[in-house]
Scaffold this active site. Structure first.
Site, short mmCIF file in Angstrom:
data_model
loop_
_atom_site.label_atom_id
_atom_site.label_comp_id
_atom_site.label_asym_id
_atom_site.label_seq_id
_atom_site.Cartn_x
_atom_site.Cartn_y
_atom_site.Cartn_z
CG ASP A 1 32.07 18.54 13.30
OD1 ASP A 1 33.24 18.41 12.90
OD2 ASP A 1 31.77 18.76 14.48
CB CYS B 1 -0.90 0.01 1.22
SG CYS B 1 -2.08 -1.36 1.33
CG ASP C 1 34.32 17.81 16.74
OD1 ASP C 1 35.49 18.17 16.51
OD2 ASP C 1 33.45 18.55 17.21
#
Length: 732
Positions: A625, A33, A438
């Protein structure tokens, strides 16, 4: 009479030149569906997004602004065989409750009829091998028909309605073969009864409906539990807040009427309606569902508070930083919705398979009937065998194989503090074998704190805090908060890159760089923490050094150890100073690290690892980042990250702990394992069952039990994903 439909009230902006609407769609039960709806809507001109959320049967649509009338989407869905209307939380919940009750009634009718028909079938089965008179057998068959036919007409409505809508739209779904199988079994049984035959299959038809309704009811309840997670967040939203419209006058206003910079009053027992910072008062607040902190947090001047937090004791004045859809709670809710709508590559595989299944099922059943007739069987026996094939090959198990795992895993990961932001994040995260962190804001907490406040005289530190209020630097903000400063010193001047200065009561006050304050001689580099930012404060002839730093996340060390124990490589890439990065790496036992790296350096390192065959998980939070998060195989950011980093990351984790990184990896492994298991269960079931059904060994009753059992088995296997959190010792 022409009737116009205006749905503009439900349309909202989704960015520059893009509009968005959510529609509730009835009759969405499986991956097939979902695929049909998304294909049908995406084919419309100017539609940029069509995504179905199977969990709450909602479709999210985006299109180029001004090009389409939202009513066209509802018309298109009707053409596809689905009834749709604008999504509203209250009406959707009411509709869900009504559907659940109707499904339960259907199940009750089907189960009651099944028990009675089976009781009537027992004497027929035994009588066929003994001396039962044909008239007695016919009586039991007619009695079974009187029970089964009206019961099936009522209990089969969830399947018959869905199949009829699909056929009316000249398409098929998985309810079509189910409905055909049930109707054929009932029709064949009625014909057999009229012709005084020994066998009828009313028991098979009504038991098939019972099994199917049990599976659908379990599926609905599983989705309801997952929706409850989002519902818990929605319940945290306060619709109004007490805003100060004068120095001592407040007005209760809608959240939409509150803007950043304004001040609101938060009384005991109230939920905060905005994000902001406490400027007056003291209390305890519960923000466990927002930040992951399970203990009450002391709220006082300078403490950040978030929408959805519960104020426990005192009265607080809060300066607003974000309201309405800009709050952290709203961001978490959006991420959770993304998780529940996420589409994985395994789900797309199941979509394609389910899409092919309906015509294959019908063709297989038809060929079976024709084949048996060609081999000399009667039309009666051939049709009975065809019904068994039609029933047993229904692809319900395949349609449930992936969405159920995705739904359960998303809920389990959210409880562990992780939100999915990408459809195939689970699969990619399970493949990760190398993690790059980081440092600043990721391995360390985002908040700065003063390390040596106790070493500075209280009066001098208070002056430093007041002077810090005149600066926009985050380090100065940490000093002001630590000193409890309320009012800045009037006339203070900030020199960019140097510090803040003012003359107060004939004394020169300076706060900033040691060279700006004349305190270079006080520095002893052997004793200063390499991770600390050094701020000097000069008050006339008195000079002080203030050390400000970010602390490592409290569980960073055990998390790194846990990653290593899972044979996952770990390294740090940071733009921070070398002494600070070295100190963090040594504290955490990470031998591989680099300091002073640029975003380009991070991407280069990721590409280098990729060439070696590594699958890199990048964990970072800063604006710089974002490129490396996008370049990695999979990525994560804390909820405190810059918005761009969150948008780029595949997963977002909540709270101060780092353990959600390990939690997400373990969860992804378990979820991927369950997805593969479910696919093999569904495929293996059909590989074994179809030849047996074609051979004529199975009756429609046995076929019904086998098909429903496979669907229930897939769902029960998926529910094993709920135990993810209890299996990891770090999550406790």
């Amino acid at each position: 009479m022409h009737v116009t439909r205006d749905f503009s009230h439900y349309v909202r902006s989704a960015g520059e030149g893009v509009q968005h609407i959510d529609l509730a769609v009835e009759g969405v039960h499986c991956a097939g569906c979902m695929a049909k709806i998304e294909r049908g809507l995406s084919a419309m001109p100017d539609v940029t997004l069509a995504r179905v959320n199977l969990t709450d049967r909602r479709v999210a649509l985006e299109w180029k602004a001004g090009t389409l009338d939202p009513a066209h989407f509802i018309d298109r869905l009707e053409e596809l065989g689905y009834k749709a209307y604008p999504y509203e939380t209250e009406s959707a919940e009411a509709s869900e409750v009504a559907e659940s009750r109707f499904l339960l009634r259907c199940l009750g009718v089907a189960a009651f009829a099944t028990m009675n028909v089976m009781m009537l079938s027992i004497p027929v089965w035994s009588g066929n091998v003994s001396d039962m008179l044909p008239e007695q057998r016919d009586f039991f068959h007619w009695l079974s028909a009187l029970i089964a036919l009206p019961a099936a007409a009522y209990a089969g409505q969830p399947f018959f309605r869905s199949a009829w809508r699909a056929l009316s739209a000249r398409t098929t779904n998985m309810d079509v073969p189910i409905s055909i199988g049930v109707i054929l079994a009932l029709g064949m049984s009625l014909v057999e009864t009229v012709h005084h035959a020994e066998h009828a299959y009313f028991d098979a038809a009504i038991m098939l409906l019972t099994f199917l309704l049990v599976g659908r009811f379990l599926d609905q309840n599983m989705r309801k539990r997952t929706r409850a997670v989002a519902g818990n967040l929605a319940a945290l939203k306060a619709e109004t807040a007490a805003k100060f419209v004068g120095s001592d006058e407040i007005s209760q206003v809608p959240v939409a009427a509150i803007h950043p910079g304004e001040i609101v009053l938060l009384r005991p027992g109230e939920r905060c309606a905005v994000d902001g910072t406490v400027i007056e008062g003291r209390s305890e607040i519960d923000q466990s569902l927002i930040t992951g902190e399970t203990l009450y947090v002391t709220a006082e001047q300078g403490t950040p508070v978030y929408a959805g937090s519960m104020n426990i004791s005192g009265t607080l004045r809060v300066r607003v930083s974000a309201a309405s859809e800009a709050t952290l709670l709203a961001e978490i809710t959006r991420l959770l919705e993304n998780a529940l709508q996420a589409r994985s590559r395994y789900m797309r595989l199941a979509d394609r398979a389910s899409r092919l299944y309906a015509p294959v099922v019908h063709a297989t059943a038809l060929l079976t009937i024709l084949g048996w007739v060609a081999l000399g069987a009667s039309w009666h026996d051939a049709i009975v065998t065809g019904i068994a094939v039609l029933i047993i090959t229904c692809p319900c198990a395949l349609g449930l194989a992936i969405p159920t795992v995705q739904t359960v895993a998303s809920g389990a990961m959210f409880k562990a503090g992780v939100l999915l932001n990408s459809g195939d994040a689970i699969e990619r995260l399970a493949e990760a074998d190398h993690v790059i962190f980081d440092k600043t804001g990721t391995l360390t907490l985002p908040d700065l704190e003063v390390m040596n406040a106790a070493e500075i005289p209280a009066e001098s530190f208070a002056l430093a805090g007041r002077l810090a209020l005149s600066s926009h630097h985050p380090v100065a903000a940490a000093i002001a908060q630590a000193a409890g400063a309320v009012s800045p010193i009037v006339g203070a001047v900030e020199e960019a890159g140097q510090g803040v200065s003012v003359t107060l009561d004939g004394q020169d006050l300076r706060l900033g760089r040691p060279s700006f304050c004349g305190t270079d001689a006080l520095l002893d580099k052997r004793t200063v923490d390499p991770e600390a930012s050094i701020v000097a404060f000069a008050k006339g002839g008195e000079k002080f050094i203030v050390l400000v730093r970010q602390r490592l996340r409290p569980d960073a060390k055990p998390v790194i150890a846990a990653l290593k124990a899972r044979n996952i490589g770990v390294e740090i890439l940071s733009g921070d100073r070398e002494p600070a990065v070295r100190a963090a790496a040594d504290a955490l036992g990470i031998p591989e690290w680099r300091a002073g790296v640029t975003p380009a350096d991070k991407i280069a390192r990721i590409e280098q690892l990729k060439q070696r065959g590594a699958k890199v998980l990048m964990v970072g939070d800063g604006m710089n980042d974002a490129p490396s998060l996008a370049a990695a195989h999979v990525s994560m950011s804390p909820i405190s990250a810059a918005h761009l980093s969150q948008a780029t990351a595949d997963l977002v984790f909540l709270g101060r702990p780092l353990v959600p990184v390990v939690a997400a990896i373990d969860a992804s492994h378990k979820a991927l394992h369950l997805m593969r298991q479910n696919l093999w269960l569904a495929i293996g079931y059909n590989v074994l069952a179809v030849p047996v059904a074609i051979s004529g060994i199975l009756t429609p009753l046995i076929a019904a039990a086998a098909m429903s059992s496979s669907s229930i088995l897939v769902m029960l296997n998926s529910l094993r994903g709920r135990r993810l959190r209890r299996e990891n010792e770090l999550w406790k």
